[in-house]
Design an enzyme around this catalytic site. Structure first.
Site, PDB file in Angstrom:
ATOM      1  N   ASP A  95      10.054 -48.190   3.633  1.00  0.00           N
ATOM      2  CA  ASP A  95      10.787 -47.585   2.520  1.00  0.00           C
ATOM      3  C   ASP A  95      10.656 -48.378   1.228  1.00  0.00           C
ATOM      4  O   ASP A  95      11.439 -48.196   0.300  1.00  0.00           O
ATOM      5  CB  ASP A  95      12.271 -47.454   2.882  1.00  0.00           C
ATOM      6  CG  ASP A  95      12.926 -48.801   3.168  1.00  0.00           C
ATOM      7  OD1 ASP A  95      12.203 -49.825   3.225  1.00  0.00           O
ATOM      8  OD2 ASP A  95      14.161 -48.840   3.333  1.00  0.00           O
ATOM      9  N   CYS A  98      10.058 -53.197   3.085  1.00  0.00           N
ATOM     10  CA  CYS A  98       9.619 -53.686   4.394  1.00  0.00           C
ATOM     11  C   CYS A  98       9.504 -55.206   4.452  1.00  0.00           C
ATOM     12  O   CYS A  98       9.847 -55.810   5.474  1.00  0.00           O
ATOM     13  CB  CYS A  98       8.318 -53.019   4.823  1.00  0.00           C
ATOM     14  SG  CYS A  98       6.896 -53.345   3.760  1.00  0.00           S
ATOM     15  N   HIS A 204       1.988 -52.746   4.436  1.00  0.00           N
ATOM     16  CA  HIS A 204       3.234 -52.844   5.197  1.00  0.00           C
ATOM     17  C   HIS A 204       3.386 -54.201   5.874  1.00  0.00           C
ATOM     18  O   HIS A 204       2.398 -54.849   6.234  1.00  0.00           O
ATOM     19  CB  HIS A 204       3.251 -51.750   6.267  1.00  0.00           C
ATOM     20  CG  HIS A 204       4.577 -51.561   6.942  1.00  0.00           C
ATOM     21  ND1 HIS A 204       5.710 -51.156   6.271  1.00  0.00           N
ATOM     22  CD2 HIS A 204       4.951 -51.727   8.236  1.00  0.00           C
ATOM     23  CE1 HIS A 204       6.722 -51.075   7.122  1.00  0.00           C
ATOM     24  NE2 HIS A 204       6.288 -51.422   8.312  1.00  0.00           N
TER      25      HIS A 204
END
Length: 226
Positions: A95, A98, A204
């Site tokens: 979101d 991370c 990520h």
């Protein structure tokens, strides 16, 4: 970095930490409760990867997001490395928070403490500007204002600030083609804890555990498109 700067940084950090309001005591207690468990897990991971060579870490802001094909190849490379070393990712919500969620999971045993971690990192960046501004290729005040916002992606400058703020060695298992492992050490002090993250380059971060040691967390929805 000079010894003088290091000592000043350590002293100022101690002063800042002592001035944190009592409303943040819950995070402090959580850290104490999680410390024994996390140190045990970190020791197992450190022993498992002790033969890997780490490259010197240079803080930097985020680069360009890779296209779908490159991102897919990078993810496959990271997955193969984790399987080789018998490591498992605790999946963190994608979101925009991370990095801070993964740090919060490792430091406090709860990704939901990400707002606290972000606040502490921004405090570190603000109060020790000279340590970090040279790595930020934009107006530093604008960078801080941007980084305060929930959902703003963390970068390798915020990772260095987190290592400094929390006195942690941050260990990254990466998807980089030529570098599988990066260590980020706190400036001017010996680390008191280890934090283990996986880094899918420019996409990520997840929290890392030895396979079989992954704690049970509520599943989070993924938001990335790959």
């Amino acid at each position: 970095m000079t010894e003088r700067c290091s000592n000043a940084s350590a002293s100022s950090t101690s002063s800042l930490n002592s001035s944190i309001p009592g409303t943040e005591d819950d995070q402090t207690i959580a850290s104490i409760l999680a410390e024994d468990e996390n140190s045990h897990v970190a020791a197992k991971l450190g022993k498992r990867l002790s033969h890997l060579n780490s490259i010197p870490h240079t803080p930097r802001v985020n680069g360009e997001i890779p296209d779908v094909n490159d991102a897919t190849v990078d993810h496959e490379r990271l997955s193969e490395r984790l399987a080789t070393y018998d490591l498992t990712e605790l999946q963190i919500a994608g979101d925009g928070n991370c990095q801070f969620r993964a740090l919060a999971d490792q430091l406090f045993g709860d990704p939901d403490h990400h707002k606290y971690v972000r606040r502490q990192v921004v405090k570190q960046l603000k109060h020790f500007k000279k340590l970090y501004e040279g790595y930020v290729p934009m107006n530093y005040k604008s960078y801080l204002k941007q980084m305060k916002k929930s959902g703003e992606w963390g970068d390798h400058v915020t990772l260095q600030a987190a290592a400094d703020r929390f006195g942690a060695k941050i260990c990254l298992v990466t998807s980089f083609r030529d570098t599988s492992y990066v260590e980020i050490m706190p400036n001017g002090k010996n680390p008191t804890k280890e934090v283990w993250l996986s880094f899918w380059s420019e996409v990520h971060y997840n929290s890392l555990y030895a396979s079989g040691d992954v704690p049970t967390r509520a599943p989070r929805k993924k938001h990335w498109l790959f």
